[in-house]
Design an enzyme around this catalytic site. Structure first.
Site, PDB file in Angstrom:
ATOM      1  N   LYS A 197       0.858  -1.184   0.000  1.00  0.00           N
ATOM      2  CA  LYS A 197       0.000   0.000   0.000  1.00  0.00           C
ATOM      3  C   LYS A 197       0.892   1.231   0.000  1.00  0.00           C
ATOM      4  CE  LYS A 197      -3.591   2.435   2.521  1.00  0.00           C
ATOM      5  NZ  LYS A 197      -4.620   2.356   3.561  1.00  0.00           N
ATOM      6  N   LYS A 250      -2.227  -1.524  -3.785  1.00  0.00           N
ATOM      7  CA  LYS A 250      -3.083  -0.341  -3.737  1.00  0.00           C
ATOM      8  C   LYS A 250      -2.238   0.913  -3.832  1.00  0.00           C
ATOM      9  CE  LYS A 250      -6.108   1.881  -0.424  1.00  0.00           C
ATOM     10  NZ  LYS A 250      -6.603   1.861   0.916  1.00  0.00           N
ATOM     11  N   SER A 276     -10.276   5.610  -4.502  1.00  0.00           N
ATOM     12  CA  SER A 276     -11.230   6.711  -4.652  1.00  0.00           C
ATOM     13  C   SER A 276     -10.777   7.761  -5.666  1.00  0.00           C
ATOM     14  CB  SER A 276     -11.475   7.362  -3.293  1.00  0.00           C
ATOM     15  OG  SER A 276     -10.252   7.815  -2.723  1.00  0.00           O
ATOM     16  N   TYR A 315     -15.032   0.945  -6.835  1.00  0.00           N
ATOM     17  CA  TYR A 315     -16.309   1.654  -6.675  1.00  0.00           C
ATOM     18  C   TYR A 315     -17.155   1.533  -7.935  1.00  0.00           C
ATOM     19  CZ  TYR A 315     -13.573   3.433  -2.811  1.00  0.00           C
ATOM     20  OH  TYR A 315     -12.795   3.502  -1.686  1.00  0.00           O
TER      21      TYR A 315
HETATM   22  C1  PBG Z   1      -7.493   3.312   5.721  1.00  0.00           C
HETATM   23  C2  PBG Z   1      -7.733   3.216   4.275  1.00  0.00           C
HETATM   24  C3  PBG Z   1      -7.554   4.188   3.287  1.00  0.00           C
HETATM   25  C4  PBG Z   1      -8.073   3.664   2.102  1.00  0.00           C
HETATM   26  C5  PBG Z   1      -8.528   2.373   2.397  1.00  0.00           C
HETATM   27  N1  PBG Z   1      -8.292   2.107   3.726  1.00  0.00           N
HETATM   28  C6  PBG Z   1      -7.037   5.575   3.372  1.00  0.00           C
HETATM   29  C7  PBG Z   1      -5.645   5.815   3.774  1.00  0.00           C
HETATM   30  O1  PBG Z   1      -4.833   4.910   3.916  1.00  0.00           O
HETATM   31  O2  PBG Z   1      -5.350   6.989   4.021  1.00  0.00           O
HETATM   32  C8  PBG Z   1      -8.161   4.370   0.786  1.00  0.00           C
HETATM   33  C9  PBG Z   1      -9.198   3.854  -0.170  1.00  0.00           C
HETATM   34  C10 PBG Z   1      -9.512   4.754  -1.312  1.00  0.00           C
HETATM   35  O3  PBG Z   1      -8.894   5.823  -1.511  1.00  0.00           O
HETATM   36  O4  PBG Z   1     -10.416   4.382  -2.075  1.00  0.00           O
HETATM   37  N2  PBG Z   1      -6.271   2.900   6.191  1.00  0.00           N
END
Ligand code: PBG
Length: 327
Positions: A197, A250, A276, A315
């Site tokens: 991530k 991700k 997102s 989404y």
């Molecule tokens: C929380 C989390 C996040 C996302 C999924 N789980 C945000 C982040 O890490 O700041 C992002 C998902 C998205 O942007 O669609 N840890």
């Protein structure tokens, strides 16, 4: 005599042959649908930076989950928005058996037991600092956070979650969660690890939606540097060794090379999260009439499959199923 003997275009001459030789395809079975759950009843709020996507109270979420199941969508990934008054630096609300996430899991499993329910495991929606872990002297403390994450995962599993999805990027959390679940006899609860991530700018609309942006600094001491690829493979391999049932990369499109590399070495299914900001970009350009929305959706999802993703959190899952049905 024509000297050209290799004519790859032959396999593109008709729609039939193009379909016959297609190397990849998408179906409803590929998707994980993220859902945002609100406290209360009868509540629905559109997410400003995610046009066409809503946060809903549990009663309405359950109705949506029924519809998703009827469409052939088999998995949801739950996120909750908790009130600021419940946020602290210890994850107290995150492990509350009567908390919103735990209630949401129970509510959904009671009405749609076949649905594969996954839960986000990270402290940011519960953190007064907006960070994924416990903060001490301006630092995110790894091992104390991992203990809370294991309790959080346990409470989701007890509520009936099929899989927990740790998205925090702390070291060693997969092993700790697996151990905690197994000690308590929850041997069938799976773990989908957000393994690679990245510290990405593409999470902006999500953080707006959950009001979970970091209160100070950024997430670069735990989420990965976008410059790194080999490290993504290392993270995935560690999580597999620690007991992850699935791994995830991700964001999506900007990181397809990571998906490809992880898939080469992974002995577990690889998911990708089309996040997102990626959703927002396609929506915004389509609203302006600059791209064809449906084609862009399908092309982006197909690209995820081609890169090697077995599953796609997106989404666009509903849109994709509707588009596939039209064909
Ligand atoms: C929380 C989390 C996040 C996302 C999924 N789980 C945000 C982040 O890490 O700041 C992002 C998902 C998205 O942007 O669609 N840890």
């Amino acid at each position: 005599m024509n000297k050209l003997v290799k004519r790859p275009r032959r396999l593109r001459t008709t729609s039939a042959i193009r379909d016959l030789v297609a190397e990849n395809s998408i179906s409803a079975n590929d998707f994980i649908t993220p859902l945002f759950v609100l406290e209360g009843e009868g509540k629905i709020k559109e997410i400003a930076s995610m046009p066409g996507y809503w946060k809903k109270s549990l009663d309405l979420t359950v109705e949506d989950v029924k519809k998703l199941w009827d469409m052939g969508l088999k998995s949801v990934l739950l996120f909750v928005q908790v009130d600021d008054s419940l946020k602290d630096n210890a994850g107290t609300e995150a492990v509350n058996p009567k908390g919103l996430m735990q209630k949401a899991v129970r509510g959904i499993k009671a009405e749609v037991p076949e649905m594969h329910v996954m839960t986000d495991v990270a402290l940011d929606p519960y953190s007064s600092f907006g960070h994924d872990g416990i903060v001490e002297d301006g630092k995110i403390i790894n091992d104390a956070t991992v203990e809370v994450l294991a309790e959080m995962a346990l409470s989701h599993a007890r509520a009936g979650a099929d899989m927990v999805a740790p998205s925090d990027m702390m070291d060693g959390r997969i092993a700790a969660i697996r151990k905690r679940l197994d000690e308590q006899g929850l041997i069938d609860t799976g773990i989908m690890s957000y393994s690679a991530k990245y510290a990405s700018s593409f999470y902006g609309p999500f953080r707006d939606a959950l009001d979970s942006a970091p209160g100070f600094g950024d997430k670069k001491t735990y989420q990965m540097n976008p410059a790194n690829a080999t490290e993504g493979v290392k993270e995935a391999m560690l999580d597999i060794e620690e007991g992850a049932d699935m791994v995830m990369v991700k964001p999506g499109l900007p990181y397809l090379d990571i998906v490809h590399r992880v898939k080469q070495v992974s002995v577990v299914p690889v998911s990708i999260y089309q996040v997102s900001g990626e959703y927002a970009m396609i929506k915004a350009a389509a609203e302006k009439g600059w791209i064809d929305e449906e084609k862009a959706i399908m092309e982006s999802l197909l690209s995820c499959k081609r890169a090697g993703a077995d599953l796609i959190a997106t989404y666009f899952s509903r849109d994709a199923v509707r588009i596939l049905e039209k064909k």
